[in-house]
Design a protein around this motif. Structure first.
Motif, PDB file in Angstrom:
ATOM      1  N   THR A 201       1.933  -5.403   1.443  1.00 35.54           N
ATOM      2  CA  THR A 201       0.528  -5.578   1.092  1.00 35.54           C
ATOM      3  C   THR A 201      -0.044  -4.285   0.519  1.00 35.54           C
ATOM      4  N   TYR A 202       0.282  -3.167   1.133  1.00 33.27           N
ATOM      5  CA  TYR A 202      -0.204  -1.876   0.648  1.00 33.27           C
ATOM      6  C   TYR A 202       0.339  -1.582  -0.757  1.00 33.27           C
ATOM      7  N   PHE A 203       1.620  -1.857  -0.980  1.00 31.82           N
ATOM      8  CA  PHE A 203       2.215  -1.640  -2.299  1.00 31.82           C
ATOM      9  C   PHE A 203       1.465  -2.450  -3.357  1.00 31.82           C
ATOM     10  N   LEU A 204       1.179  -3.714  -3.058  1.00 28.97           N
ATOM     11  CA  LEU A 204       0.466  -4.557  -4.015  1.00 28.97           C
ATOM     12  C   LEU A 204      -0.957  -4.044  -4.269  1.00 28.97           C
ATOM     13  N   LYS A 205      -1.612  -3.551  -3.229  1.00 30.07           N
ATOM     14  CA  LYS A 205      -2.949  -2.973  -3.404  1.00 30.07           C
ATOM     15  C   LYS A 205      -2.887  -1.730  -4.280  1.00 30.07           C
ATOM     16  N   GLN A 206      -1.895  -0.896  -4.057  1.00 33.27           N
ATOM     17  CA  GLN A 206      -1.740   0.303  -4.875  1.00 33.27           C
ATOM     18  C   GLN A 206      -1.396  -0.066  -6.318  1.00 33.27           C
ATOM     19  N   LEU A 207      -0.561  -1.084  -6.487  1.00 31.93           N
ATOM     20  CA  LEU A 207      -0.221  -1.548  -7.832  1.00 31.93           C
ATOM     21  C   LEU A 207      -1.485  -1.985  -8.565  1.00 31.93           C
ATOM     22  N   ALA A 208      -2.325  -2.771  -7.911  1.00 31.99           N
ATOM     23  CA  ALA A 208      -3.583  -3.214  -8.534  1.00 31.99           C
ATOM     24  C   ALA A 208      -4.480  -2.023  -8.864  1.00 31.99           C
ATOM     25  N   LYS A 209      -4.546  -1.079  -7.949  1.00 31.17           N
ATOM     26  CA  LYS A 209      -5.403   0.097  -8.140  1.00 31.17           C
ATOM     27  C   LYS A 209      -4.946   0.927  -9.343  1.00 31.17           C
ATOM     28  N   TYR A 210      -3.676   1.244  -9.415  1.00 30.72           N
ATOM     29  CA  TYR A 210      -3.187   2.142 -10.457  1.00 30.72           C
ATOM     30  C   TYR A 210      -2.971   1.464 -11.801  1.00 30.72           C
ATOM     31  N   SER A 211      -2.727   0.163 -11.804  1.00 26.10           N
ATOM     32  CA  SER A 211      -2.396  -0.515 -13.056  1.00 26.10           C
ATOM     33  C   SER A 211      -3.602  -1.013 -13.837  1.00 26.10           C
ATOM     34  N   GLU A 212      -4.774  -0.939 -13.265  1.00 28.21           N
ATOM     35  CA  GLU A 212      -6.002  -1.457 -13.876  1.00 28.21           C
ATOM     36  C   GLU A 212      -6.051  -1.188 -15.379  1.00 28.21           C
ATOM     37  N   ASP A 213      -6.007  -2.237 -16.182  1.00 30.28           N
ATOM     38  CA  ASP A 213      -6.114  -2.204 -17.642  1.00 30.28           C
ATOM     39  C   ASP A 213      -4.937  -1.535 -18.361  1.00 30.28           C
TER      40      ASP A 213
ATOM     41  N   GLU B 131       0.661   6.922 -20.582  1.00 31.17           N
ATOM     42  CA  GLU B 131      -0.277   6.461 -19.546  1.00 31.17           C
ATOM     43  C   GLU B 131       0.408   5.552 -18.527  1.00 31.17           C
ATOM     44  N   VAL B 132       1.269   4.675 -19.008  1.00 30.35           N
ATOM     45  CA  VAL B 132       1.947   3.724 -18.119  1.00 30.35           C
ATOM     46  C   VAL B 132       2.972   4.450 -17.253  1.00 30.35           C
ATOM     47  N   THR B 133       3.707   5.369 -17.826  1.00 31.18           N
ATOM     48  CA  THR B 133       4.674   6.143 -17.049  1.00 31.18           C
ATOM     49  C   THR B 133       3.963   6.940 -15.959  1.00 31.18           C
ATOM     50  N   GLN B 134       2.829   7.545 -16.303  1.00 33.38           N
ATOM     51  CA  GLN B 134       2.047   8.285 -15.307  1.00 33.38           C
ATOM     52  C   GLN B 134       1.508   7.345 -14.237  1.00 33.38           C
ATOM     53  N   MET B 135       1.082   6.162 -14.643  1.00 34.68           N
ATOM     54  CA  MET B 135       0.579   5.174 -13.697  1.00 34.68           C
ATOM     55  C   MET B 135       1.654   4.810 -12.675  1.00 34.68           C
ATOM     56  N   PHE B 136       2.885   4.545 -13.160  1.00 35.57           N
ATOM     57  CA  PHE B 136       3.975   4.215 -12.232  1.00 35.57           C
ATOM     58  C   PHE B 136       4.321   5.403 -11.343  1.00 35.57           C
ATOM     59  N   SER B 137       4.295   6.604 -11.903  1.00 41.89           N
ATOM     60  CA  SER B 137       4.548   7.800 -11.105  1.00 41.89           C
ATOM     61  C   SER B 137       3.524   7.917  -9.973  1.00 41.89           C
ATOM     62  N   ASN B 138       2.256   7.724 -10.307  1.00 40.94           N
ATOM     63  CA  ASN B 138       1.203   7.791  -9.292  1.00 40.94           C
ATOM     64  C   ASN B 138       1.369   6.705  -8.234  1.00 40.94           C
ATOM     65  N   LEU B 139       1.685   5.492  -8.672  1.00 45.03           N
ATOM     66  CA  LEU B 139       1.915   4.376  -7.748  1.00 45.03           C
ATOM     67  C   LEU B 139       3.051   4.698  -6.789  1.00 45.03           C
TER      68      LEU B 139
ATOM     69  N   ASN C 277       4.521   7.564  -6.059  1.00 46.21           N
ATOM     70  CA  ASN C 277       4.263   8.731  -5.211  1.00 46.21           C
ATOM     71  C   ASN C 277       3.296   8.404  -4.085  1.00 46.21           C
ATOM     72  N   SER C 278       2.230   7.689  -4.387  1.00 44.79           N
ATOM     73  CA  SER C 278       1.259   7.368  -3.335  1.00 44.79           C
ATOM     74  C   SER C 278       1.881   6.448  -2.297  1.00 44.79           C
ATOM     75  N   TYR C 279       2.674   5.473  -2.751  1.00 41.96           N
ATOM     76  CA  TYR C 279       3.318   4.566  -1.800  1.00 41.96           C
ATOM     77  C   TYR C 279       4.351   5.318  -0.950  1.00 41.96           C
ATOM     78  N   ALA C 280       5.166   6.145  -1.588  1.00 42.21           N
ATOM     79  CA  ALA C 280       6.209   6.880  -0.854  1.00 42.21           C
ATOM     80  C   ALA C 280       5.605   7.809   0.198  1.00 42.21           C
ATOM     81  N   LYS C 281       4.517   8.489  -0.141  1.00 37.85           N
ATOM     82  CA  LYS C 281       3.863   9.370   0.834  1.00 37.85           C
ATOM     83  C   LYS C 281       3.380   8.577   2.048  1.00 37.85           C
ATOM     84  N   ALA C 282       2.752   7.437   1.803  1.00 34.60           N
ATOM     85  CA  ALA C 282       2.261   6.610   2.909  1.00 34.60           C
ATOM     86  C   ALA C 282       3.422   6.049   3.730  1.00 34.60           C
ATOM     87  N   PHE C 283       4.457   5.582   3.055  1.00 33.84           N
ATOM     88  CA  PHE C 283       5.623   5.025   3.754  1.00 33.84           C
ATOM     89  C   PHE C 283       6.306   6.105   4.591  1.00 33.84           C
TER      90      PHE C 283
END
Length: 183
Positions: free
Chosen positions: A32-44, A70-78, A80-86
């Motif tokens: 659920t957290y991964f999907l929330k982060q995906l929605a947050k970082y992928s916006e538009d 922009e997309v590569t950075q978006m995936f990097s941010n996604l 990284n944020s997920y890995a830190k939380a996990f």
């Protein structure tokens, strides 16, 4: 390994797995957290057409709405944020995902249709679970009338209509039932 260049307005299969095949999702809250982060970082930045989150890997079917950087950075941010939380939750350190996320450019609409079916049937392939009731796949989103970020209408139209979308998934599922024996 040379990575596929990401191009605006093109469709891609994006996937990755845990380092050494280890789990990247230990529970429903992680998914659920991964999907929330995906929605947050992928916006538009991307349009999402399908996804499936398995315990040690994930699949996304997307179209780029902006430039590669922009997309590569978006995936990097996604990631990284997920890995830190996990890592914090699991009291672990180090890399969670394999080094680079994999990407395959889709060549045509038929490939796109087959890939969407493949992604949705992933629970059958790996866990012998009913894909129709698998909670962390976009398949149920297509069956629902709830508001979603998934590009539902575009894909239903690609299959012709809703009934054909369901039929194609069920037909492929029946083929798997006849072809493979799961133990």
């Amino acid at each position: 390994m040379k990575l596929e260049v990401l191009e605006k307005d093109c469709y891609y299969h994006i996937y990755n797995r845990g380092i050494n095949g280890s789990a990247i999702f230990e529970n429903d809250a992680n998914k659920t957290y991964f999907l929330k982060q995906l929605a947050k970082y992928s916006e538009d930045k991307i349009s999402i057409f399908a996804y499936c989150l398995m315990n040690n890997h994930f699949h996304l079917v997307i179209r780029l709405n902006t430039e590669e950087k922009e997309v590569t950075q978006m995936f990097s941010n996604l990631f990284n944020s997920y890995a830190k939380a996990f890592n914090k939750q699991s009291n672990r350190t180090g890399s969670l995902f394999e080094k680079h996320f994999r990407r395959i450019k889709l060549k045509d609409e038929n490939y796109l249709k087959q890939l969407i079916i493949y992604v949705h049937l992933n629970p059958k392939h790996h866990l012998n679970q009913d894909f129709q009731n698998f909670k962390y796949s976009s398949y149920q989103t297509y069956l629902s009338n709830k508001e979603t970020k998934i590009e539902r209408e575009e894909i239903i139209n690609l299959f012709g209509n809703f009934d054909d979308f369901v039929f194609c998934h069920n037909q492929k599922n029946e083929f798997l039932n006849e072809t493979y024996t799961f133990e």
